[in-house]
Design an enzyme around this catalytic site. Structure first.
Site, PDB file in Angstrom:
ATOM      1  N   LYS A 178      -6.804 -11.331   3.364  1.00  0.00           N
ATOM      2  CA  LYS A 178      -7.945 -10.671   3.996  1.00  0.00           C
ATOM      3  C   LYS A 178      -8.754  -9.943   2.933  1.00  0.00           C
ATOM      4  O   LYS A 178      -8.327  -8.916   2.403  1.00  0.00           O
ATOM      5  CB  LYS A 178      -7.490  -9.642   5.033  1.00  0.00           C
ATOM      6  CG  LYS A 178      -8.658  -9.139   5.858  1.00  0.00           C
ATOM      7  CD  LYS A 178      -8.353  -7.871   6.614  1.00  0.00           C
ATOM      8  CE  LYS A 178      -8.744  -6.638   5.869  1.00  0.00           C
ATOM      9  NZ  LYS A 178     -10.155  -6.568   5.521  1.00  0.00           N
ATOM     10  N   GLU A 251      -0.738  -0.609  -3.472  1.00  0.00           N
ATOM     11  CA  GLU A 251      -1.431  -0.229  -4.717  1.00  0.00           C
ATOM     12  C   GLU A 251      -2.623   0.615  -4.306  1.00  0.00           C
ATOM     13  O   GLU A 251      -3.591   0.102  -3.741  1.00  0.00           O
ATOM     14  CB  GLU A 251      -1.896  -1.485  -5.470  1.00  0.00           C
ATOM     15  CG  GLU A 251      -0.785  -2.380  -5.965  1.00  0.00           C
ATOM     16  CD  GLU A 251       0.014  -1.776  -7.118  1.00  0.00           C
ATOM     17  OE1 GLU A 251      -0.344  -0.683  -7.597  1.00  0.00           O
ATOM     18  OE2 GLU A 251       1.012  -2.393  -7.522  1.00  0.00           O
ATOM     19  N   CYS A 285      -9.486   1.211 -10.046  1.00  0.00           N
ATOM     20  CA  CYS A 285      -8.375   2.112  -9.759  1.00  0.00           C
ATOM     21  C   CYS A 285      -7.879   2.778 -11.029  1.00  0.00           C
ATOM     22  O   CYS A 285      -7.580   3.972 -11.022  1.00  0.00           O
ATOM     23  CB  CYS A 285      -7.260   1.337  -9.084  1.00  0.00           C
ATOM     24  SG  CYS A 285      -6.800  -0.159  -9.957  1.00  0.00           S
ATOM     25  N   GLU A 382     -11.000  11.324  -6.688  1.00  0.00           N
ATOM     26  CA  GLU A 382     -11.331  10.038  -7.311  1.00  0.00           C
ATOM     27  C   GLU A 382     -12.782   9.704  -6.954  1.00  0.00           C
ATOM     28  O   GLU A 382     -13.092   9.436  -5.798  1.00  0.00           O
ATOM     29  CB  GLU A 382     -10.392   8.974  -6.724  1.00  0.00           C
ATOM     30  CG  GLU A 382     -10.660   7.593  -7.230  1.00  0.00           C
ATOM     31  CD  GLU A 382      -9.842   6.527  -6.490  1.00  0.00           C
ATOM     32  OE1 GLU A 382      -9.688   6.623  -5.258  1.00  0.00           O
ATOM     33  OE2 GLU A 382      -9.379   5.592  -7.152  1.00  0.00           O
TER      34      GLU A 382
HETATM   35  P1  NAD Z   1      -9.910   0.750   1.843  1.00  0.00           P
HETATM   36  O1  NAD Z   1      -8.579   1.381   1.944  1.00  0.00           O
HETATM   37  O2  NAD Z   1     -11.016   1.295   2.671  1.00  0.00           O
HETATM   38  O3  NAD Z   1      -9.850  -0.800   2.207  1.00  0.00           O
HETATM   39  C1  NAD Z   1      -8.990  -1.698   1.550  1.00  0.00           C
HETATM   40  C2  NAD Z   1      -8.719  -2.882   2.448  1.00  0.00           C
HETATM   41  O4  NAD Z   1      -7.999  -2.441   3.593  1.00  0.00           O
HETATM   42  C3  NAD Z   1      -9.975  -3.575   2.990  1.00  0.00           C
HETATM   43  O5  NAD Z   1      -9.730  -4.970   3.001  1.00  0.00           O
HETATM   44  C4  NAD Z   1     -10.074  -3.031   4.392  1.00  0.00           C
HETATM   45  O6  NAD Z   1     -10.769  -3.875   5.284  1.00  0.00           O
HETATM   46  C5  NAD Z   1      -8.614  -2.923   4.786  1.00  0.00           C
HETATM   47  N1  NAD Z   1      -8.318  -1.980   5.870  1.00  0.00           N
HETATM   48  C6  NAD Z   1      -9.075  -0.979   6.358  1.00  0.00           C
HETATM   49  N2  NAD Z   1      -8.423  -0.319   7.339  1.00  0.00           N
HETATM   50  C7  NAD Z   1      -7.220  -0.917   7.465  1.00  0.00           C
HETATM   51  C8  NAD Z   1      -6.073  -0.677   8.287  1.00  0.00           C
HETATM   52  N3  NAD Z   1      -6.035   0.327   9.185  1.00  0.00           N
HETATM   53  N4  NAD Z   1      -4.989  -1.474   8.127  1.00  0.00           N
HETATM   54  C9  NAD Z   1      -4.991  -2.462   7.205  1.00  0.00           C
HETATM   55  N5  NAD Z   1      -6.042  -2.735   6.413  1.00  0.00           N
HETATM   56  C10 NAD Z   1      -7.148  -1.977   6.537  1.00  0.00           C
HETATM   57  O7  NAD Z   1     -10.248   0.800   0.291  1.00  0.00           O
HETATM   58  P2  NAD Z   1     -11.595   0.365  -0.415  1.00  0.00           P
HETATM   59  O8  NAD Z   1     -12.613   1.446  -0.182  1.00  0.00           O
HETATM   60  O9  NAD Z   1     -11.921  -1.032  -0.038  1.00  0.00           O
HETATM   61  O10 NAD Z   1     -11.143   0.346  -1.969  1.00  0.00           O
HETATM   62  C11 NAD Z   1     -11.218   1.449  -2.806  1.00  0.00           C
HETATM   63  C12 NAD Z   1      -9.846   2.064  -3.029  1.00  0.00           C
HETATM   64  O11 NAD Z   1      -8.943   1.078  -3.517  1.00  0.00           O
HETATM   65  C13 NAD Z   1      -9.865   3.153  -4.087  1.00  0.00           C
HETATM   66  O12 NAD Z   1      -9.118   4.261  -3.664  1.00  0.00           O
HETATM   67  C14 NAD Z   1      -9.168   2.507  -5.291  1.00  0.00           C
HETATM   68  O13 NAD Z   1      -8.577   3.403  -6.180  1.00  0.00           O
HETATM   69  C15 NAD Z   1      -8.192   1.620  -4.616  1.00  0.00           C
HETATM   70  N6  NAD Z   1      -7.764   0.550  -5.526  1.00  0.00           N
HETATM   71  C16 NAD Z   1      -6.470   0.551  -5.993  1.00  0.00           C
HETATM   72  C17 NAD Z   1      -6.046  -0.436  -6.878  1.00  0.00           C
HETATM   73  C18 NAD Z   1      -4.634  -0.466  -7.402  1.00  0.00           C
HETATM   74  O14 NAD Z   1      -4.214  -1.490  -7.922  1.00  0.00           O
HETATM   75  N7  NAD Z   1      -3.879   0.596  -7.310  1.00  0.00           N
HETATM   76  C19 NAD Z   1      -6.935  -1.439  -7.266  1.00  0.00           C
HETATM   77  C20 NAD Z   1      -8.235  -1.408  -6.792  1.00  0.00           C
HETATM   78  C21 NAD Z   1      -8.639  -0.409  -5.899  1.00  0.00           C
END
Ligand code: NAD
Length: 478
Positions: A178, A251, A285, A382
């Site tokens: 997804k 992650e 990240c 962040e």
């Molecule tokens: P997000 O948590 O809003 O969304 C991530 C994914 O989760 C999307 O595909 C979203 O549609 C899905 N999602 C949303 N609600 C959900 C739920 N209730 N259950 C399951 N899935 C759901 O994050 P974002 O804004 O897309 O990404 C930014 C964040 O990601 C930042 O905090 C960044 O640090 C983190 N990030 C971490 C890493 C890592 O490897 N640690 C890498 C890249 C980004």
């Protein structure tokens, strides 16, 4: 031009579920963040589509996991080959949906994803004999979990998808990917390429809204969730996965400190510090999110960083001159604007940037904040945007304390000529990865994950592969 061809008409009208193409009731627009205008529309999956995807993934499972590792590798190599043939189109789509510069960052992400897939496909989990005595034969093996649910964010849509699906598939699972609702295009193209080389159901891409992620976490037919995203969503994923005791890899976010020691080679490190903080317009990240600089070198480093930053061009990623693109979406743009407003309200000094001109597109200029207080949001939170607080320190114990004074623990870095001292300091930092005189280098064989709120479990390395398996011990009495 490849871009308009890639998106002419209804470019991605259907989801591929098993060997069927299914049209959904709803679709949603994809916004080009450089313009704020819709550039495509994609299907929105409903629970019935998820049920069909899970059914297809489960029926593909017995044959897929029965293949040898070498046979699965051959098929994944086939996918890598198809991706390489579609490289330019993937890079175009990536820039359109994400905003990153087409000729540098987007092309590099596609190449990286292809290489990563090939490299992971060559890795193996080896069965072991734990005891071989006249009394007992004890064997340990890894068995695939079943259907893996892979949920990724919008900052590195292709790279992060491959970080998950390569280990999920090579270990014998089938997978449902997804992408973020904001960046579904490269994933949908990937699904088309996969359909050429993988049996139906082995890899399904489902696009939709955030709630699709929640349905995946709740779905009893999915054995594991590998999730990359924010801490807030990660908590919801973990709570949801508890009901089915799903295997989980999280992650999550980071607020990575970088500590520059007084003996650092400033000319050598300034470009790395800049790109470590501002690459992908700060949307990563493991980006440098707090830069601690020793008093002795603070003015010199600060001036060099500003001079370097002034030479970097931000613009529409399709413009070959652009080195940085916009923020990816309106929500993130609003969040970063709020952070800048907070800095201004606190009287913090913007040494560079800080003022946003306003549309079209979600552009925030490279912003450097001069020594804000430790308790201000620009230091504690962040930003996930091109905003860097540069902070002074004069005591090593104290800077370690300040660097560790966060709920996050994803990455950190130390920069200095005296490697032994830098390594000693690195050993005191609370983070899953600590780099010395470099940053954001990853490797297929190096486990990557977060301490504290930055995650649970690891990706990459033998541990990352094993996270897509259960262990089976077979004991034979003699
Ligand atoms: P997000 O948590 O809003 O969304 C991530 C994914 O989760 C999307 O595909 C979203 O549609 C899905 N999602 C949303 N609600 C959900 C739920 N209730 N259950 C399951 N899935 C759901 O994050 P974002 O804004 O897309 O990404 C930014 C964040 O990601 C930042 O905090 C960044 O640090 C983190 N990030 C971490 C890493 C890592 O490897 N640690 C890498 C890249 C980004």
């Amino acid at each position: 031009m490849p871009v308009s061809r890639a998106l002419s008409g209804d470019r991605f009208p259907t989801l591929r579920l098993g060997d069927e193409h299914v049209r959904t009731m709803r679709s949603r627009p994809v916004i080009n963040p450089a313009t704020g205008a819709a550039c495509a529309s994609v299907p929105v999956a409903e629970p019935a589509h998820l049920d069909a995807a899970v059914a297809a993934a489960r029926s593909a499972l017995p044959a897929w996991r029965a293949l040898s590792w070498d046979e699965r590798q051959a098929r994944l190599d086939g996918l890598a080959e198809r991706m390489a043939q579609a490289r330019d189109e993937l890079a175009d789509l990536l820039t359109l949906e994400q905003g990153k510069p087409r000729h540098s960052a987007a092309a590099a992400e596609v190449d990286y994803a292809i290489g990563w897939l090939r490299d992971v496909a060559r890795r193996r989990l080896v069965d072991e004999v734990l005891e071989d005595t006249p009394r007992h034969l004890v064997e340990k093996s890894h068995v695939p979990l079943g259907v893996a649910g892979l949920i990724v964010p919008w900052n590195f849509p292709l790279c992060l998808a491959l970080w998950k699906l390569a280990p999920a598939l090579i270990t014998g699972n089938t997978a449902i990917l997804k992408p973020s609702p904001y960046t579904p295009l490269t994933a949908l193209r990937l699904a088309e390429l996969a359909a050429d080389v993988l049996p139906p159901g082995v890899l399904t891409v489902l696009t939709g809204d955030d709630e699709l992620g929640r349905w995946m976490v709740d779905h009893p037919g999915i054995a594991k969730i590998s999730f990359t995203g924010s801490v807030a969503t990660g908590r919801r994923v973990m709570a949801g996965a508890a009901a089915g005791l799903k295997r989980l890899t999280l992650e999550l976010g980071g607020n990575d400190p970088a500590i520059v020691l007084p003996d650092a080679d400033l000319d050598a490190i300034v470009p790395s510090l800049f790109w470590g903080a501002f690459g992908n317009s700060g949307q990563w990240c493991v980006g440098i999110k707090r830069l601690y600089v020793h008093d002795d070198i603070y003015p010199r480093l600060f001036d060099r960083l500003l001079a370097y930053a002034r030479g970097v061009h931000m613009g529409d990623g399709m413009d070959p001159a652009s080195q940085l693109g916009p923020l990816q979406n309106a929500r993130q743009y609003a969040k970063v604007l709020d952070l800048l407003a907070d800095c201004a309200a606190r009287g913090q000094r913007f040494a560079l940037g800080g003022r946003v001109v306003g549309g079209p597109g979600y552009f925030v200029p490279v912003t450097i904040v001069d020594n804000p207080s430790d308790d201000s949001p620009v230091v504690r939170e962040e930003a996930f945007g091109p905003v860097l607080p540069v902070l002074r320190y004069d005591d090593f114990d104290d800077v370690v304390r300040r660097a560790n004074d966060t709920e996050y623990g994803l990455g950190a870095s130390v920069w200095g000529r005296d490697r032994a001292f830098a390594r000693m300091l690195a050993g005191r930092l609370e983070a899953g990865t600590v780099w010395i005189n470099e940053v954001y280098v990853h490797g297929v064989d190096f486990p990557f994950g977060g301490h504290k709120l930055s995650g649970l479990g690891v990706e990459h390395g033998a541990e990352g592969l094993a996270a897509y398996t259960d262990i089976r011990i077979r004991m034979t009495s003699r």
